[in-house]
Each structure stands twice: as C-alpha cells, then as structure tokens.
Design a protein around this motif. Structure first.
Motif, PDB file in Angstrom:
ATOM      1  N   UNK A   1       6.115  -1.974 -14.459  1.00 33.39           N
ATOM      2  CA  UNK A   1       5.467  -0.652 -13.871  1.00 33.39           C
ATOM      3  C   UNK A   1       5.914  -0.397 -12.407  1.00 33.39           C
ATOM      4  N   UNK A   2       5.838  -1.507 -11.770  1.00 31.73           N
ATOM      5  CA  UNK A   2       5.671  -1.726 -10.232  1.00 31.73           C
ATOM      6  C   UNK A   2       7.391  -1.211  -9.741  1.00 31.73           C
ATOM      7  N   UNK A   3       8.213  -1.986 -10.541  1.00 33.56           N
ATOM      8  CA  UNK A   3       9.556  -1.691  -9.991  1.00 33.56           C
ATOM      9  C   UNK A   3       9.814  -0.299 -10.340  1.00 33.56           C
ATOM     10  N   UNK A   4       9.365   0.340 -11.462  1.00 35.91           N
ATOM     11  CA  UNK A   4       9.744   1.841 -11.723  1.00 35.91           C
ATOM     12  C   UNK A   4       9.064   2.845 -10.442  1.00 35.91           C
ATOM     13  N   UNK A   5       7.859   2.413 -10.206  1.00 37.86           N
ATOM     14  CA  UNK A   5       7.356   3.071  -9.050  1.00 37.86           C
ATOM     15  C   UNK A   5       7.971   2.983  -7.741  1.00 37.86           C
ATOM     16  N   UNK A   6       8.420   1.653  -7.518  1.00 34.93           N
ATOM     17  CA  UNK A   6       8.855   1.489  -6.363  1.00 34.93           C
ATOM     18  C   UNK A   6      10.234   2.402  -5.954  1.00 34.93           C
TER      19      UNK A   6
ATOM     20  N   UNK B   1     -13.674   3.939  -1.749  1.00 39.70           N
ATOM     21  CA  UNK B   1     -13.631   4.365  -3.095  1.00 39.70           C
ATOM     22  C   UNK B   1     -12.861   5.577  -3.449  1.00 39.70           C
ATOM     23  N   UNK B   2     -12.460   6.336  -2.397  1.00 36.79           N
ATOM     24  CA  UNK B   2     -11.621   7.683  -2.535  1.00 36.79           C
ATOM     25  C   UNK B   2      -9.993   6.995  -2.325  1.00 36.79           C
ATOM     26  N   UNK B   3      -8.938   7.951  -2.659  1.00 37.08           N
ATOM     27  CA  UNK B   3      -7.763   7.762  -2.527  1.00 37.08           C
ATOM     28  C   UNK B   3      -7.360   8.043  -1.203  1.00 37.08           C
ATOM     29  N   UNK B   4      -8.168   8.200  -0.120  1.00 39.75           N
ATOM     30  CA  UNK B   4      -7.564   8.977   1.077  1.00 39.75           C
ATOM     31  C   UNK B   4      -6.712   7.761   1.951  1.00 39.75           C
ATOM     32  N   UNK B   5      -7.010   6.522   1.899  1.00 39.61           N
ATOM     33  CA  UNK B   5      -6.367   5.669   2.498  1.00 39.61           C
ATOM     34  C   UNK B   5      -4.957   5.400   1.872  1.00 39.61           C
ATOM     35  N   UNK B   6      -4.947   5.524   0.494  1.00 42.24           N
ATOM     36  CA  UNK B   6      -3.540   5.048  -0.174  1.00 42.24           C
ATOM     37  C   UNK B   6      -2.609   6.285  -0.160  1.00 42.24           C
ATOM     38  N   UNK B   7      -3.413   7.600  -0.057  1.00 45.94           N
ATOM     39  CA  UNK B   7      -2.595   8.978  -0.084  1.00 45.94           C
ATOM     40  C   UNK B   7      -1.864   8.773   1.319  1.00 45.94           C
ATOM     41  N   UNK B   8      -2.556   8.673   2.316  1.00 44.42           N
ATOM     42  CA  UNK B   8      -2.164   8.729   3.556  1.00 44.42           C
ATOM     43  C   UNK B   8      -1.037   7.619   3.781  1.00 44.42           C
ATOM     44  N   UNK B   9      -0.825   6.446   3.171  1.00 46.44           N
ATOM     45  CA  UNK B   9       0.011   5.375   3.331  1.00 46.44           C
ATOM     46  C   UNK B   9       1.273   6.149   2.732  1.00 46.44           C
ATOM     47  N   UNK B  10       1.154   6.595   1.352  1.00 48.16           N
ATOM     48  CA  UNK B  10       2.033   7.155   0.556  1.00 48.16           C
ATOM     49  C   UNK B  10       2.674   8.387   1.210  1.00 48.16           C
ATOM     50  N   UNK B  11       2.080   9.275   1.724  1.00 46.88           N
ATOM     51  CA  UNK B  11       2.710  10.588   1.761  1.00 46.88           C
ATOM     52  C   UNK B  11       2.716  10.927   3.440  1.00 46.88           C
ATOM     53  N   UNK B  12       2.190  10.340   4.209  1.00 47.27           N
ATOM     54  CA  UNK B  12       1.970  10.212   5.586  1.00 47.27           C
ATOM     55  C   UNK B  12       1.161  11.365   6.167  1.00 47.27           C
TER      56      UNK B  12
ATOM     57  N   UNK C   1      11.082   5.319  -7.587  1.00 41.20           N
ATOM     58  CA  UNK C   1      10.563   6.429  -7.555  1.00 41.20           C
ATOM     59  C   UNK C   1       9.908   6.974  -6.265  1.00 41.20           C
ATOM     60  N   UNK C   2       9.180   5.992  -5.866  1.00 40.96           N
ATOM     61  CA  UNK C   2       8.542   6.264  -4.580  1.00 40.96           C
ATOM     62  C   UNK C   2       9.810   6.262  -3.318  1.00 40.96           C
TER      63      UNK C   2
ATOM     64  N   UNK D   1       1.041  -1.325   0.026  1.00 36.88           N
ATOM     65  CA  UNK D   1      -0.082  -0.073  -0.010  1.00 36.88           C
ATOM     66  C   UNK D   1       0.760   1.271   0.117  1.00 36.88           C
ATOM     67  N   UNK D   2       0.597   2.174  -0.938  1.00 38.19           N
ATOM     68  CA  UNK D   2       1.335   3.463  -0.952  1.00 38.19           C
ATOM     69  C   UNK D   2       2.033   3.653  -1.783  1.00 38.19           C
ATOM     70  N   UNK D   3       2.254   2.646  -2.760  1.00 40.41           N
ATOM     71  CA  UNK D   3       3.092   2.587  -3.814  1.00 40.41           C
ATOM     72  C   UNK D   3       2.471   3.136  -4.920  1.00 40.41           C
TER      73      UNK D   3
END
Lengths: 365, 365, 365, 365
Positions: free
Chosen positions: A349-354, B111-122, A356-357, A221-223
């Motif tokens: 695609x996943x490797x590239x995003x990984x 259905x929104x990006x709330x959870x995935x955003x929070x995991x990615x960006x904190x 970058x992230x 999650x988060x990628x």
C-alpha cells in the motif's frame, strides 16, 4: 480493481491454487534500476512458511521463489536489477496430499468458503481450499518483498499482540523479541502463556483467533490521498483481503469511540530539529487519508482456523445434512503466520501511494 | 481506483468542497430502465442533513439535490427512468460562512487533515475543511440512494450502537426506534442516557466518538468475490473512506480473536423450506469474501470530532507554535450523521458486486 | 489500465521477455464452468509460431503452453473446466541465442524501441528486444484462445490483405484459402505474387509492411458501450498495442472521409426472418460504439520489420555515431504472423464487453 | 476503464446529454498549484462552438463553462489555482429545440447509434442524439484545456487535412493559417476549394467526411509505456472514442505498409547541440509506445455526418419499415469541429502519461 489484482501504479496480480502445480504473482509498475536478490524475497517467504513450529500447520512446502521476468541478472549470479517491466514470480507446490481432502469434497466445512464459493461459481476446487487456501498469501509476501524496496528508509514490522483472550503487555514491547519466538511476540513474558494455551488448543483439535499489529516507520508526511484512496483505507482494504480477517483498526481504532476530542487530538509542536512533531499518535500516523510522518499503526483481527477436529453440523452439495470434522494438517492459530503477510500488505500500500504521489504532486522525490 | 472514484461497474466519482459553489457526484454504470424520483434521493439526504437536532452541527444547508443527466423525465413530472448513461447529481452550497474560518487559515487544527494536506499538496482550501469536509458525504448519500435501486429486495439499515463508553443494550434492538430519536438508536432506553451525555459534551465544547452498525438483509448467497475484491473488503474499504473512521469490523470483528473454532463456526442445516440455513451468523454474512445469504453486518468506529472549543497546542504554516480552538458550528458527535453514510457505502458496494457478478458468472439474474 | 494489463472484467496481464526463462499471462475474470483443452490454446499458438516458412523468422520455439492455475483437470486427462479463478499460462523460452545480440547491446537500432526505452527506464534488456520482443504476443494469443470461449457462436477470423503495395483482390476472398498458404491470404491468386516479392525482400535483407483484416461474425447487436469504452475504441486500442502497428480502421476507415452521407449510411429493412437487417456494412458492424449485429471489420497496418541487413546510421548509449546492421534471425514481413494476434485481440475485446454488458444491462444472457 | 471515464492518473469523467439541463466533466488527478483562468478553458470551447460559420451546425450554444470545484479563486477575480482535488466543470445547455426531433423519436436514423443503443439499453434519449450527441465533446475540450497545463512547453495543434477527396497540399503547410479560415486548414490555397465543395454539399442537404491531423511538439523523449499502455495506443484509443471516427494513424500510418525497412527506419545522429536527433520522423514521434522527442503526429478519419436531408430507408422501434430524412440543424462536415477535440484528446493522453511516468520512473521531473 479486479478480483485478483490490487494497486494502482504498483500493481500486484496473484494466481494459483493450493493443489495446482504452482502459484505466483505478477508485480507490475516496479520502477527500473532497483537492486534485489532472491534471498531478499526468500527471507520473507521463510518467515511465513508452514512447518516451522508445532503451533502452525505441518504441511511442508519448500516455498522456493523463482523470478521469471522483469529483471536483469547481474554478473555476480545473485543480484538482479529491475527493468521496469512486470516481475513474474512463481512458487511451485511440492507437498500436496490431495487424498486428505477426498472425503469432504462434497461437504461444506463450517467457517470455510465452501458453500459461498459453490453458490457463486457452481463449482470449486475443493483440494486444500483451492484458490482461497492460505497458500495464496505466499504470493503476497513475495510481492511485499519487492514493495519494501520502493521507498527506501521505511521499515515494516509486525507483531502478534493477542491470542484468544491473552494480550501482550505493551509495556514490554521489544521489537528484538519478535523473531526469537514462534509467535512473533514482542513481549517475552507472554510467550510461555501462549505456548501453554496453544498446546491445549492444539491437543483438543481446536483453534483460536488472534490480533496482529503492523507498524511502518519512516513513511514521509504527505504520502497518501484524501477521500476514496486514503492511505488508511487502502491499508485496511488489503489487510481485510487476507483470509480470515474480520476487523481492521488504524491508530486508536475502536477505542477512539470512547475518547473525547481533547483526548484524541494529537497536539503539535516544533521539535528541537526545527521540524514539526506530534506529541502523541492516536491517529496512527494518518490524518485525512494522508501520512503525518508519525509511525503508521494498523491492527487486524483473525478469526480462529475453521478446520477443527470437533464434529460440526453442516450440509453437503446435495442438500443432505452431515456431521463433519476436518482432518489433515492445519494451524491451531492461523493468525501467527499472518504477521509477515500483514507487513507485506502495508508495504504494498505504501509503495503504491508513493508512486502515485510522486506522479501527482512530484513532491516526494 | 482513482482518488475520487470508487466501484468497478457501479462507479461513483464525487467532487466539491465545503465552500465552493456546489458539490456532487457522477454515478456511472447504473443499469438502464430503473425508475427513481428526486424524493427517493432527497429522503436519504435529509436524514444526513445538518441542523436537525441540537446534537449535530447547526450549519443549515438545504441540501437539495438536482439530477443533471442520465435520466429521462417521465410525464408525471416526478419520476425519472435511468438511461444507462452517467447520472450527474449536484447539491448547491447555500450556507457558507467563510469568515468563521478566517483566523485559522494558516494554523493546523489537531486531529484535522490540515497539516498532512499542506505537506502533500503545498496548499489547501482551508475554508470549512475544503475537500475533506464532511459535506463531501452528501454526494455519497445521493449515490447510495441510486445504489439501493440496483438489486431489489435488499434493505440497508444502520444504527448507532455506542457513543463514548455508552453502548446500547442489544436485547432492546428495535429497528422501528431508529428513526424516532435524534441518534438513530435502535434502543429506546439508551436515548436519554445519550441525551444527557451529549448535552454535557456539547456544553463543554467537547466531542466524543461513536460506533455505527450497518445491516444489509436480502443480499443473495454467492454475491461477492474471493481474494482482492472480497465483499467484506470492499465494504470495509468504503466505510474506512468516510471521514474520521478509525476501525471497521465484519460480523464478530475483533471479538473473533477471542473465540475458538468451535464457537466461531456457523453450523448449517437444511431449513423447513428445503434451503440451506445457518444456525448462527458470527461471520456477518460473508465467508471467503462471498455472501452466505445471512444478513451482512458491518460496524465502524468514528473518532471524536476534532473541532473542539478547548485550546490545543499546534503549529502554523510558518512553523510557529500556536494555541488554537476551533470556533464555528460543529457536531459534538459526528458519528451520529454517519449512519446514513454508512448505509450508502454498503449499498454501493453491494450494487457494484451485483453488476460484476452478473457479468462474470451470469448466475444472479 | 495498467501498463501490462488490459480489459475490465475479462482482464489479461502479460509478462516476460524474449530471453528470460519464460513468458506468460494471467487471465482474470474468465467465467467458471467453461470447458477447454490445451489443444484449444496450442492450435492458435502454432499458427503464430515462428519458423514455419521461409517468410518468417527462423527462430525455433516449441511455444508449448502450460496451464498453472484456474482450472480443474477432468478425468479424461485432456479437458479442463475453468473455476472462475485466474488462469495462469506459461510458455518457456527454449531457443535463446543471446550471442546474436551481443554487438548491438549498446547501439540503438533505428525503428526499434531501444532509444526510447533507454531514455524512459535508464536501462533495458537488449537481448532479443527484451520486453518489446514480438514474443510477448504469444501470451496474447494464449489469452485470446480463452477469450474465444466466452461468447459462443462468434467466429474471429483474420487475413492478410496487403504486403507492400500488393493488395489482394477482394473479389477472390475465400476464407478457406487462409490456412492453405504461408501468408494467411484469402486470395489464392495473390499468393505467388507475394512469394516472389518477399523472396526478393528476404534476399536483400530488407523488410516490408503489411495490412491485416480481422472479421468477427456473430457478435450480438447491442454489445459495446458509448463514449469512452466504445467497442471499436477498445478493438482499436488493443490492435494498436501490437508491436509495429501504425494505423487502425473500422469498417470503411479512412475511406469514409471521401464518402457522402448518402453513400456511407447503412440503410435498414426488416428481413424475411422478421429481424432488422442492414443493406450494407460501411460501419464495420459498430455504431456509436455498440455492435449492430453485422460482422465487425477491423484493419491494421504493420510497419516493415526494423531489423534489416542494410547498414543504417544511428548512435549508441555513449552518444557516439555508429553504422549498424541487424544480424540474427528476423521476419522479412512481421505482419504475416500478426494475423492470429489480431484475432486474439478482437476476441479479448469482445469477451470483455460481453461480461461488462451482461453485468450492466443483464440483456445479453 | 469505465464507460465514461478515461485516464489513469489524469482521469476525466464526462456526463450529460444533448437536451438535459447541462453537461460537464470531472477532472481528477490534476496536480496542485497550477494556475488557470476561465478564459484558458473558454478559448478552446469557443473554437469548437457551433454556429461560427455556414459550414457547421447552426445550433447556437453559449457554451459558457463554470468551474465548480478543485480550485482556489485568487484575489484578481480571474485566476484560479488548482488544489489537487477534482475539478468539476459544467456547461449549461441553452438552445434545445426538442421539437425538432419529435417525429423521429421512434425511428432509427441510418448511420446513427439509435438502433444499437436501443438494443443495448432497451431505451434511449432520442432528443438530439442524447448521450451520443457531439455536444459531449465540449466536456472533452474543457478537460483538454486543463491537460494542456500539466506538462509545460508542449504545444498541441491540429489541422484539417482532407475533406471528401480534397486533400491539402502539404508543401503549403502553415500553422498560422489554421485559425484564419473556418476549416482549420493549414493550406490557404485549399480554402476556396473546400468552400465551394462544402457549399454544394450543404445545398444538397448532404454531408461528407474528413481527416484531421494533430501534432504535439515538445513531448520529452522517454514519455510513454510499452505493451498495453503505449502512448500511441492511448492516443489512438482516445481519438477513436470521438463520435464518428473510423480510423486512426500514427506517423506514416497505413502508408507504412508500403514501405521497406530501409525507407521506414528513422536514422539517428548527434546534433550540433550534442543531443541525439532523428533524420526523419516516419514513426510519428513514438517507438515501442514511448516518445522519441520528435513531434508526435496522429491522424484520424471522420465519417460524413449521418444526418442528411435525402430520405433513407430504415425501420422504427416497432419493426416497421420507414423512409426518413433528418431535419434540424446539422453540420455538413462534422469533421471540421473535431480539430479542437482531437487536440484535447492528445493533450489528455500526454498529461496522463506524464503523471504516470513521473510516478513510475521519477525521471521526468
């Protein structure tokens, strides 16, 4: 993005035509210190290789990959360690029967890119489809084999889910079946149906389309990224770049148009392990361009092979009307061999995003 | 490609959140000497603007675009000439009711990006969806208005072809209808069906998905590129980058899986004008990533709006299980307003390929 | 821009290490229909090739280039026509004496990238400098040979103008001299001075730096771009990417700091041919990042070869202090062989800008 | 790299002309969670601001920056937290005297980009230099202020080291002096010399060039990349993109041509702290494109301001020969204000490499 390169930090450039001396790719941005063997790469190439059943082209290519740079050979003679410099891989073309194509050198095969290439470039390599030959995809599969090493713990698996009007029964889905039949079918019961259907197609010198599904499990999650480099966008873009692909879906895909918000929303709870979990996966593992931690599910449709034995109306380079039929060795359903290609594209695609992230947020280490 | 930029020679960078002071874009690479007016751009923004019927969000934004750079104002006070330098455009946010969102600041809307955003960006800007708000698409539409000027003689038109299970009757297709109903429907007979259906959806606080079709006519044969920057790939990529899109098709799309090679091949003849012509357009105007000269046809599926009034199970930032319903002003079918956005995306992809092809082959002048 | 790729529409990706099986490059974006021969490319490689005089490394490499893709062989058996698809070129490594480097595998040679590589990657290919070997520049020269074909009528010539403290006398400048001495000197009188000086340097196992000047004549006015992709910026960037380069100048370069505005401004008149002409060229042919039509003049400084026979203090991978001297075959003045490399870099920058400008403005056709 | 964008993961796009309503930049790729204030940015803009002494242009711009997106305002009303989405910053143009430029609208000022712009674009915004005005660099300084936040512990400092033939005495170098005189001189003794010299230049309506030195301390060893994205290459590229720059050096720069290998090699020992240390820094902190941990030292030369009061021969758009002198408000030595711009460029290059390296190797966290 250049015309023959994809990716941002994990960058793949492919080169080569169907009937030149070789084809290959340069994988730039692979982290240092990753262990890989030729067999790691060759295994995936062998899955894509032509000539393995009567349902795919009888062209016989050894498709032996060589690694020319970017690795340090280890003492065991088998293992390589990546050095962080560009990995150049080459596959020599060995079974080129250029004469097969001689008579259609000046004619535009319907469904092929012959006409559009000629208008764009003013000339083209007509031998075996030249640059737009499906052989180019061998280089993608080699790159994908490296990509699979980048983010440990992720599996990339694909399956054929539809040939012509014949869909698998999803209740029978069994990943173990996929490598036990010539169709990459996850449903053993569909195999004889497809065999009979494709035998008929093949005997008629016809062809038919297919749908492939790729599932990536373990993507954290988060990628991903919002807006113009969404993870689903990049996956869709790479799948769409495969020859003959005419449609791409993520999760519910086109069926989501028929759903209500209540049906489509993936509700969340806290799992027994204390971690968030989703009660469904209509989203196909991606929300707002960013992975949710659920399996990523992508599908793509491949049109029927354009090379068929039935004569078709067309024109030639000189503006003359002709009837043409494509002789030579071809796939009755080019979609079958697209399964490992699709896996490779999702892995890239996943490797590239990984990478970058990890660069932008530093959160994925 | 960066996370907030797309295009190669015609490059668009967008910025802005739903509830900041403004949003906008920088269009880099627009050729010099092109004449444009604010009205050229504003007209497309007005088509996308919320609050125009009861079927779309009641948020009221003036959505007045300002041009900050890249143009020389002409003496008539209305016309600008592009100078070849970056065109910066800004739209101020005027109707921000941040309080609407207060209570769900810490909850993850399904259905929104709330959870995935929070995991990615904190962290994330929860106000109005922040960066992943559909307001971002106003910047795309502004950029698309410039893109439409790049290659004269091309029309980019879109229509809604499906809401929920209700599809238009393609035999009734009439482009003149599209701007005469609140749905961009090309089929007048479908309009009352959709009205009734959406009224019901709206009253229930529910939402539903849709399918949009974009047609670009006049794109010259030869425009595009093979392999990793296929014209269809770039169109698919940009359509997939629009919020809530879950699937993209070119030409026959997923239906091509069910066709045989004979059915799918677009045969060619020489037309009465002496030019090549195709007898059908299953390919959707693109073969091998390169335009054939036939109309380019792309479709995309939009999932139902995730903001609904029915309570849904979810969790919050602190790992607590919650029930939540999204109050505030929302679209029962966000797909409706996606029509001008889809047109803009196709126009940008064509403009970019045009400049690149003129560069690489010099053949399109 | 990726780590191993440069260019925007004319893109070059290089790969390969000093002691792997081969090195090479992929040139993507070359327009179709350009005629070239192996000899066109080989000639430039031969100019760069080691072992041609006592003043350069005695490593003997055939440096024979192969073209693997992107061209159609013509019937004469010598000529190729580019197809617009990526041109892959490969040069096999034939004279690898890995044992020369054995004893310094774990030691950091002062002035080399050994230490910084190890910190970055955690490992490195120590054999012959690995990826940072000057052999990588063979791939640049091959790419440059293709670049020279893109914009007809431009000449790219380079000369050595300084070795150590010994500068040429610019009044003696004669391009015809450049290929008649082992130094690419345009001043015949300087040749014996450099010979004596370098013989002494060589006998001492020492090395010395140099300055190279590249002149491109025939670049049309208007080619280039303002701000972040200035023609001089891109030239400087590529020259700076050559191993051991520590400085780059355009036109008056650092001397411009000492000039007044009156001295530095290149005045303009209308020439007898009715065209604008400049009365001087302090600018080195570029104003605001865009060519003026005057010769483009760039200079770059190369530091002394770091591999010398005098023992130097250093450390090894395990943090031990060591004294090391570099045995093996090396150039006393690596700057000499940089002349054809510099020419190639300027040719690539001009080719790339030409394609981009033709794309953006359509004015250069 | 696009014409108005630089960077790979830390990407900066600038826009705006001297006499439009505003100018600005979009900083894309800034990591989330970074705290910054308007004052952080404004302080650097104020250092670059015109009108601060008699030695720089008397144009008076407030140069007040606004942040339009990419941040969450905190409760203190002063602090912002970055969200990881694009940061759009805008500076309004307030002191535009377009009439100053009226009479030279059709004439090509020697040393300016007027002629080359007109040939390239066919038209240009002549007001105040349009896009190639030094005002564009305000956007760079704003972006640089954000870049300074990316990698904590690095200082980026610049100083003027030469005006005309007058160089500082490096033995007097004292960073504390730099902000105590109008020249950013690190040598207090040079200040009166420069004052007298520039007063004379100014009274004559003349101008003169300068050399600036930027030092970045604290950049960790291992940061950077070999081959085509060398850290020194990217620094050189960005410095070269600043208006009027004609040369760039790293470490010894052009002087390295005169050194022997023994003199130039930076020897290594193990320091008292057990860490590797270099005994000298001829390399300027970078070997093979990768940081060594020593201070990064870069210098760049700026040509004399082209706008001078002495009449110069030129031509106009209609091919007529003219004499022209540039009225209006200008800098006698534009190099002075380039100090904070150079710092910003180095900060941006380091920030970008840091994010890329964290992505590729994961070693820098």
């Amino acid at each position: 993005m250049s015309h023959n390169t994809f990716g941002h930090l994990f960058r793949v450039t492919t080169w080569g035509e169907s009937h030149g001396p070789a084809l290959g790719c340069v994988v730039d941005g692979c982290p240092p210190g990753i262990s890989l063997t030729l067999a790691d790469i060759q295994n995936y190439l062998d899955r894509r290789k032509p000539g393995q059943s009567r349902f795919v082209t009888q062209r016989r290519e050894a498709d032996q990959v060589k690694i020319l740079s970017g690795v340090l050979p280890q003492e065991d003679g088998e293992t390589y360690i990546t050095t962080g410099t560009p990995i150049s891989m080459m596959i020599e073309n060995t079974d080129q029967r250029s004469k097969d194509y001689g008579e259609i050198a000046r004619q535009y095969r319907p469904g092929h890119a012959d006409y559009s290439y000629d208008v764009k470039y003013g000339l083209r390599d007509y031998r075996g489809g030249g640059r737009s030959s499906a052989r180019e995809t061998a280089a993608r599969v080699a790159a994908g084999a490296v990509a699979r090493k980048i983010l440990p713990g992720v599996t990339y698996r694909g399956a054929l889910v539809q040939i012509g009007k014949h869909k698998i029964n999803r209740d029978n889905w069994d990943w173990a079946q996929v490598d036990q039949n010539p169709f990459f079918s996850p449903d053993a019961e569909t195999v004889p149906v497809w065999e009979n259907y494709l035998d008929e197609i093949r005997k008629n010198g016809s062809s038919v389309g297919a749908v492939i599904e790729i599932v990536a499990e373990g993507v954290p999650a988060g990628l991903g990224a919002p807006i113009y480099s969404k993870l689903d966008q990049d996956i869709a873009s790479l799948l769409m770049s495969i020859n003959a692909v005419k449609g791409v879906e993520i999760g519910e895909g086109f069926d989501s148009a028929e759903l209500t918000g209540e049906e489509n929303a993936d509700e969340m709870r806290i799992g027994n392990d204390g971690h968030p979990r989703f009660l469904s996966n209509h989203a196909g593992g991606i929300l707002g361009g960013i992975a949710t931690g659920e399996p990523i599910v992508a599908r793509f449709a491949i049109k029927p092979t354009s090379s068929i034995l039935t004569p078709r109306q067309s024109i030639d380079q000189d503006g003359r009307e002709v009837e043409l039929r494509t002789k030579g060795r071809h796939d009755p359903c080019v979609g079958i061999r697209a399964v490992p290609i699709g896996e490779a594209m999702v892995a890239c695609a996943v490797a590239d995003h990984y990478l970058r992230d990890r660069g932008q947020t530093g959160r994925l280490d």
